[in-house]
Structure formats: structure tokens, C-alpha cells
Design an enzyme around this catalytic site. Structure first.
Site, PDB file in Angstrom:
ATOM      1  CB  CYS A 151       4.965 -18.325   3.662  1.00 24.78           C
ATOM      2  SG  CYS A 151       3.729 -19.375   2.936  1.00 24.78           S
TER       3      CYS A 151
ATOM      4  NE  ARG B 198       3.009 -14.912   6.596  1.00 25.83           N
ATOM      5  CZ  ARG B 198       3.841 -14.139   7.122  1.00 25.83           C
ATOM      6  NH1 ARG B 198       3.895 -12.790   7.775  1.00 25.83           N
ATOM      7  NH2 ARG B 198       5.514 -14.405   6.791  1.00 25.83           N
TER       8      ARG B 198
ATOM      9  CB  ILE C  84       4.225  -7.087  -3.587  1.00 27.59           C
ATOM     10  CG1 ILE C  84       3.714  -6.739  -4.755  1.00 27.59           C
ATOM     11  CG2 ILE C  84       3.048  -7.021  -2.550  1.00 27.59           C
ATOM     12  CD1 ILE C  84       2.987  -5.364  -4.825  1.00 27.59           C
TER      13      ILE C  84
ATOM     14  CG  ASP D  79       0.326 -14.666  -3.834  1.00 27.84           C
ATOM     15  OD1 ASP D  79       1.407 -14.535  -3.127  1.00 27.84           O
ATOM     16  OD2 ASP D  79      -0.963 -14.526  -3.417  1.00 27.84           O
TER      17      ASP D  79
END
EC number: 2.5.1.7
Length: 423
Positions: free
Chosen positions: A119, A95, A328, A306
Site C-alpha cells: 500500500c 508487505r 504510526i 488500521d
């Protein structure tokens, strides 16, 4: 060979768990170390997860010397960085590959990097990064799944960071550090990892001011030199083990943390009925009956996106109904289908999850499809009745170093076994 975790739930956790360096600091800082055309950088407290391993492979392919000289220490020398094309098979797995594009534009004035993989938590468009590059004089387009530079004449500029994006803020700091003139970032991300990156670049001779505020000013310099730097502790890893303790029950000290980086998380855990104490660089969590608490993810210092997934797993065991709103990322509730297999009662409406707590989860075969969703499944498995098999461990490994070893040391019954093996 792919692996899975086999977890027999019901064991209370006790003891001390040591938190490693922040993955979200290490990715940009390891990349930024290659900005230095002189000397070498020694980076300490670098986590040894698969994302960092992939990034090191990319830097080596570009001509850098990268050595892990101790368990958590990297030595990076980038004088011979000369290749401007990041190998597709490496970049597509990461990422953070967009940061490599910023590095190449700054050092070589050209670059070609595969668009990021990683992901399955919805789109993380490179558009924000492309707009930022354009503001600094670099025309970068997407062709055949890769970011490719066209015309590059780097210079300082003023740029508004859409949605206070952490990744875009990081990339603009990296790129602007060697761009002639002054760059001003407005609506910049304020996360501790941004401050950590700025501190490292300044140690290399850069001029970054205002990191940790919404306005960051970068004065480009001609050259950067290697420096020594210790990466901050991983607040997301710390928060994960705190939530695992609350879910499984027990009494755990989380050490090597910066408690002020976890202020919102601590407040929410206390609101949820948990006993949380701060002692220097340690946080002690003593599990108590879980109360339902609503959460909305926000940019720092708000509740971190997260940690949304582990929080949902925790709230699935709470007394009452809680609402979790994700602001987000889209599609970050995909893991809840797996929690439902374990007995969770969750309804998802776009970016909102409504969770009705149950008394216990039951073991089941489940699959992780992203780092934090995987952590949520392990959280649930620790508290479940019976055995849970969590496949897709390669995703968990991207963000957590030896999770199963750390949990086993706390008393959890958890093993890593090859997929397909009989239990």
C-alpha cells in the site's frame, strides 16, 4: 481484470456479519508454518484475501506444499523447503515479504527476498528488520531492491524493538525460534496477533514466553514440527463493519470477534454516541447521531492505525469538529482527497487531520490506493447520497474477503463490476 465497487448510498444496514481470521495474524503464522521441518500444519480460520494468496504462492515457489483444503483451512508441509530466493514478481507485491526473509534465515541460513510492496501509506523501512537480523548474527543488506543475506551465523541475542514495531517483533520471533541460545526482545509489540503467533510456534514445539508484554523471550530449538492452530478473529475487519454501521445507519451484529481486542474502538464509538453491546463473541452496533470525537492512533491497546481511515470517514459525518492524529505511519491521510470529492471538509497538516462534519456525503468517482483508505471510501459511499464508484478494489481485496458480499447481505446496494464497464 481490475474491478470497482458501485455503491448506491442511503440504505440502512441490518443483520449479522461474520468476521474472518485476522490477516495480521495469518501472514506471520502461515510463514511460520514453514519453519517446521517435520509433519504438517493445519491452519484454521485463515482469510482468503489476496495477501494470503500471494504468500502461499511464495511458499510454494520455495518448495513448500500449501493446500487450501476448505474455505478457511490451509494444510502446509515444508519438509522440502530448499530454495532460498523468493521470486521477485511475487515478493514485491506483499508487505509481509520481510517475514519470508526471517523464515529463510532460520531454515536455510541464507535468503534473498524483494523489499516489500503493497500500500501507498508511506515508508515502512526494512531498516528495523535488518537491525534485528544483525542482532541475531545475520548480515543482511539491500541490493537492487532486494534483501540479500551475506554472513549468517544465527544465535540468540538481545534486541530493542524501535517504536514497538509489530512487523519487527514478528520477524524476530520467527527468526529466533530456530536460533541457538536465548533471544530477548525489549519494547516488543503487544498486539493480540503477536500472542497468536507465539501460541502457534509453541504448539510446534517452540519456546516463546512473554508475548503480549513488552519483553519477549525466545529460546531457540533445534527443530519444529507441524501443528494445528486456529487463527484469531480479525479485529480490524470487525472495527471496519462497526464504523460502516455507524456511518450508514442501522443495527448490525458483528459475530466471531473477541471484544476485549476492540476495547478502545468500542469506547470511542460509544463516546461518539453509538449504542454498542457485547454478547459473548458478538458485538451489536445500533447507529445513533454521530458526535465528533478526537482520536490519536497508538500501539495496542490504543486506537489502531488500521482503523484510522474508516474513523475519519465516520467523523466526516459527525456533529462538530474532530481531530485525528496519526502516530504510526506517515502519509496515511492520502485518502482524504477522495473523501473531499464526496463533500467532506478535512484539512490535513502533516500527520493530523482536522474534520468538520457535514450532513451528508454525495456520490462521486473515487480511487482507493491502500487497504484501509479503500475501506474508508466504501464507508463514506454507504452513507452518501447517490452513486459512488470506488476503483482500486484490488487494494481492498488485500485485507477484506468478499467485502461487497458481506455488505450486500446487510442490505447495502453494492456491486463489483469490471473497470470500464458502463453503469
Amino acid at each position: 481484470m481490475t474491478a470497482k465497487f458501485v455503491v448506491r448510498g442511503g440504505n440502512r444496514l441490518s443483520g449479522t456479519v461474520t468476521i474472518g481470521g485476522a490477516k495480521n495474524s495469518a501472514l506471520p503464522i502461515v510463514t511460520a508454518a514453514a519453519l517446521a521441518a517435520e509433519g504438517e500444519s493445519i491452519l484454521e480460520n485463515v482469510p482468503d484475501n489476496s495477501d494470503i494468496q500471494h504468500l502461499c504462492e511464495i511458499l510454494r515457489a520455495l518448495g513448500c506444499r500449501v493446500e487450501r483444503v476448505a474455505e478457511t483451512t490451509l494444510r502446509i508441509q515444508a519438509r522440502e523447503l530448499e530454495h532460498h530466493v523468493a521470486p521477485y514478481h511475487l515478493a514485491r507485491r506483499l508487505r509481509g515479504s520481510t517475514y519470508v526473509m526471517g523464515l529463510l534465515l532460520a531454515r536455510l541460513g541464507k535468503g534473498e527476498v524483494a523489499c516489500p510492496g503493497g500500500c501507498e501509506i508511506g515508508a515502512r523501512p526494512v531498516d528495523f528488520h535488518l537491525k534485528g537480523f544483525r542482532a541475531l548474527g545475520a548480515e543482511v543488506v539491500v541490493e537492487h531492491g532486494a534483501m540479500v543475506s551475506r554472513r549468517v551465523d544465527l544465535r540468540g541475542g538481545r534486541f530493542y524493538v524501535d517504536r514497538a514495531s509489530v512487523g519487527t517483533t514478528v520477524n524476530m520471533i520467527i527468526t529466533a525460534s530456530l536460533a541457538p541460545g536465548v533471544t530477548v526482545l525489549e519494547n516488543a509489540a503487544c498486539e493480540p496477533e503477536i500472542v497468536d503467533l507465539a501460541n502457534f510456534i509453541n504448539a510446534m514445539g517452540g519456546r516463546v514466553r512473554g508475548a503480549g508484554t513488552n519483553t519477549v523471550r525466545i529460546e531457540g530449538v533445534d527443530r519444529l514440527r507441524g501443528a494445528r492452530h486456529e487463527i484469531i478473529p480479525d479485529r480490524i475487519e470487525a472495527g471496519t463493519y462497526m464504523m460502516m454501521t455507524a456511518a450508514a445507519g442501522g443495527d448490525v451484529v458483528v459475530e466471531n470477534v473477541i471484544p476485549e481486542h476492540l476495547g478502545t474502538v468500542i469506547a470511542k464509538l460509544v463516546e461518539a454516541g453509538q449504542e454498542v453491546e457485547e454478547h459473548g463473541d458478538c458485538i451489536r452496533v445500533r447507529a445513533r447521531p454521530i458526535r465528533a470525537v478526537d482520536v490519536e492512533t497508538q500501539v495496542y491497546p490504543g486506537f489502531p492505525t488500521d482503523l484510522q481511515s474508516p474513523w475519519v470517514a465516520l467523523m466526516g459525518l459527525a456533529d462538530g469538529i474532530s481531530v485525528v492524529h496519526e502516530t504510526i505511519f506517515e502519509n496515511r491521510f492520502g485518502f482524504t482527497n477522495e473523501l473531499i470529492r464526496m463533500g467532506a471538509k478535512i484539512k490535513v497538516d502533516r500527520n493530523t487531520g482536522i474534520i468538520r462534519g457535514v450532513k451528508r456525503y454525495t456520490g462521486a468517482p473515487v480511487e482507493a490506493r491502500d487497504i484501509r483508505g479503500g475501506a474508508a471510501l466504501v464507508t463514506a459511499a454507504l452513507a452518501a447520497e447517490g452513486v459512488t464508484e470506488v476503483s482500486g478494489v484490488q487494494y481492498i481485496d488485500r485485507g477484506y474477503t468478499r467485502m461487497e458480499e458481506k455488505l450486500a447481505a446487510l442490505g447495502a446496494d453494492i456491486r463489483r463490476v469490471p473497470n470500464g464497464s458502463e453503469q
